[in-house]
Design a protein around this motif. Structure first.
Motif, PDB file in Angstrom:
ATOM      1  N   GLU A  77       0.832  -1.206   0.000  1.00 49.91           N
ATOM      2  CA  GLU A  77       0.000   0.000   0.000  1.00 49.91           C
ATOM      3  C   GLU A  77       0.871   1.262   0.000  1.00 49.91           C
ATOM      4  O   GLU A  77       0.659   2.185  -0.796  1.00 49.91           O
ATOM      5  CB  GLU A  77      -0.919   0.010   1.218  1.00 49.91           C
ATOM      6  CG  GLU A  77      -2.037  -1.008   1.164  1.00 49.91           C
ATOM      7  CD  GLU A  77      -3.221  -0.517   0.320  1.00 49.91           C
ATOM      8  OE1 GLU A  77      -3.110   0.555  -0.292  1.00 49.91           O
ATOM      9  OE2 GLU A  77      -4.243  -1.213   0.296  1.00 49.91           O
ATOM     10  N   GLU A  80       3.025   1.719  -3.313  1.00 46.96           N
ATOM     11  CA  GLU A  80       2.238   2.178  -4.461  1.00 46.96           C
ATOM     12  C   GLU A  80       1.719   3.600  -4.251  1.00 46.96           C
ATOM     13  O   GLU A  80       1.506   4.334  -5.222  1.00 46.96           O
ATOM     14  CB  GLU A  80       1.063   1.224  -4.697  1.00 46.96           C
ATOM     15  CG  GLU A  80       1.501  -0.164  -5.160  1.00 46.96           C
ATOM     16  CD  GLU A  80       0.313  -1.098  -5.358  1.00 46.96           C
ATOM     17  OE1 GLU A  80      -0.830  -0.703  -4.983  1.00 46.96           O
ATOM     18  OE2 GLU A  80       0.516  -2.216  -5.874  1.00 46.96           O
ATOM     19  N   TRP A  81       1.522   3.998  -3.005  1.00 48.66           N
ATOM     20  CA  TRP A  81       0.974   5.322  -2.696  1.00 48.66           C
ATOM     21  C   TRP A  81       1.984   6.436  -2.938  1.00 48.66           C
ATOM     22  O   TRP A  81       1.650   7.515  -3.424  1.00 48.66           O
ATOM     23  CB  TRP A  81       0.518   5.330  -1.234  1.00 48.66           C
ATOM     24  CG  TRP A  81       0.048   6.651  -0.715  1.00 48.66           C
ATOM     25  CD1 TRP A  81      -1.211   7.172  -0.806  1.00 48.66           C
ATOM     26  CD2 TRP A  81       0.827   7.621   0.002  1.00 48.66           C
ATOM     27  NE1 TRP A  81      -1.261   8.412  -0.201  1.00 48.66           N
ATOM     28  CE2 TRP A  81      -0.023   8.707   0.300  1.00 48.66           C
ATOM     29  CE3 TRP A  81       2.160   7.675   0.414  1.00 48.66           C
ATOM     30  CZ2 TRP A  81       0.411   9.832   1.003  1.00 48.66           C
ATOM     31  CZ3 TRP A  81       2.607   8.793   1.101  1.00 48.66           C
ATOM     32  CH2 TRP A  81       1.736   9.855   1.391  1.00 48.66           C
ATOM     33  N   SER A 114       8.207  -0.373  -4.034  1.00 53.65           N
ATOM     34  CA  SER A 114       7.891   0.913  -4.651  1.00 53.65           C
ATOM     35  C   SER A 114       8.681   1.079  -5.948  1.00 53.65           C
ATOM     36  O   SER A 114       9.678   0.384  -6.187  1.00 53.65           O
ATOM     37  CB  SER A 114       8.238   2.061  -3.693  1.00 53.65           C
ATOM     38  OG  SER A 114       9.643   2.093  -3.443  1.00 53.65           O
TER      39      SER A 114
END
Length: 404
Positions: A77, A80-81, A114
């Motif tokens: 999470e 990707e954020w 990431s």
């Protein structure tokens, strides 16, 4: 440049973690969405509650990482954020893990999950930093195209040692984060040498009195920062500028001058190395015809001050520049700014000019913001609305890149 942007910060276990509080606070106040994740050791220096309060969002620790409290894995999470990921302070331990692709905590797992640019701000004792193993890991990590670096600097360390290993200051870190958000990690100026003039020259008529102008040099500093962040080698020839501003560009070659004549000589000395020359300095047009070597008593001050023209640096550089070089001028104007800027561009044979108003709010000398109209000799114009000077600097480089 950071409003609404998603910035993820990983805090390592070092005393320099306290500096990250200012980074988080500055970004949050500027409107960025900031998320902070802490290693176990970093919590010995700054608590998760501190970062949660400063970021206006709960901080993440390994306790959350190893518990199934999220619908998707937390490191996925967060990875990707994030639009950009900062690791500060980067310790020798985390550096070694990242260099070898190891992942045993939330921070290192998130890095691997990431794809955004990663900014590293190392901090450690001088002897630790200079160890061959640490330098091997550092060089290996820096070879990754995703990785960008800030620091370390030199100075007094927490262990009382004086030397390399000091974490970059928060202002320097925030500036590079702003650039990364603008460029998305592009190093499109790599291989270029950019020569910049900055600040307001002083033309003395005795040792303590001079003709000057209000230029702070902030635009020149922003140009130097932006160029370095995009991979360029930078030389800054500057008139008197506040030392705190100069400390924001420790990796830039700095050449200090005072007068227009000194700036003229320094620019001629360094111009042969440059691909782009940017004349952001506010150079005096005139200077006293006579200079006293001693302070003049008030009763001896002249009723009128004879003047002569100072060197026209931009015009002189245009006469000697090579075909591959680009020469960019600045025109600080009041009223209608385009016609006088175009006249200056043509008269001095510039490749482009930055016309900026100094009679508008939050623009011009000494301000944190600026606005401009960018003009080239073929009639191309780009309007840059009010923005911070670092963003204007990036817009200028985009404009120069488009000149071909």
């Amino acid at each position: 440049m950071v409003l609404g942007k998603r910035i993820l910060i990983g805090v390592g276990g070092g005393i320099a973690a306290y500096k990250v509080c200012e980074v988080v606070s500055t970004l949050a106040k500027a409107g960025a969405e900031v998320r902070v994740m802490l290693t176990d050791r970093s919590q010995q220096f700054v608590t998760p509650l501190t970062f949660a309060s400063l970021s206006r969002h709960p901080a993440y620790t390994d306790q959350e990482f190893w518990q199934p409290t999220y619908s998707r894995p937390l490191h996925i999470e967060l990875g990707e954020w994030a639009e950009v990921l900062l690791i500060a302070p980067l310790t020798a331990n985390t550096l070694a893990k990242l260099a070898h692709g190891l992942a045993d905590n939330l921070l290192t797992n998130t890095v691997l999950a990431s794809t955004c640019p990663v900014l590293l701000a190392p901090a450690m004792n001088t002897d630790m930093w200079q160890q061959a193993a640490v330098q091997r890991n550092w060089q290996q990590l820096c070879s990754d195209d995703r990785v960008h670096t800030v620091g370390p600097g030199a100075g007094i360390l927490a262990c009382d040692r004086v030397g390399a290993g000091r974490m970059a200051e928060p202002t320097e870190i925030v500036a590079q984060l702003r650039s990364l958000l603008y460029t998305q990690g592009r190093r499109d100026l790599a291989g270029k040498h950019i020569l910049i003039s900055a600040g307001g020259t002083r033309e003395h008529f005795d040792p303590v009195r001079f003709i000057g102008n209000p230029s702070s040099g902030k635009m020149g500093i922003a140009l130097a920062q932006a160029a370095q962040h995009r991979g360029a080698t930078v030389t800054l020839v500057h008139a008197p500028i506040d030392s705190q501003l100069l400390s924001m560009i420790p990796q830039v070659q700095q050449v200090a001058v005072i007068s227009a004549a000194e700036m003229h000589q320094a620019m001629l000395t360094h111009v042969s190395q440059a691909d782009w020359i940017i004349m952001a300095a506010a150079v005096a047009d005139v200077r006293p015809a006579h200079i006293s070597s001693e302070k003049l008593p008030k009763r001896s001050l002249p009723q009128s001050l004879p003047l002569e023209f100072a060197p026209d640096i931009a015009a002189a550089l245009s006469q000697i520049k090579q075909p591959h070089q680009r020469l960019i001028g600045f025109a600080a104007q009041t009223g209608e700014i385009v016609p006088p800027a175009l006249e200056k561009l043509q008269r001095k044979h510039l490749d482009a000019i930055v016309a900026n108003p100094i009679d508008q709010p939050n623009s011009g000398f000494g301000s944190e913001q600026n606005q401009a109209i960018l003009l080239d000799r073929h009639g191309q114009q780009t309007i840059v609305p009010p923005c911070c000077k670092l963003e204007l600097a990036h817009c200028i480089y985009d404009f120069i890149n488009a000149l071909g």
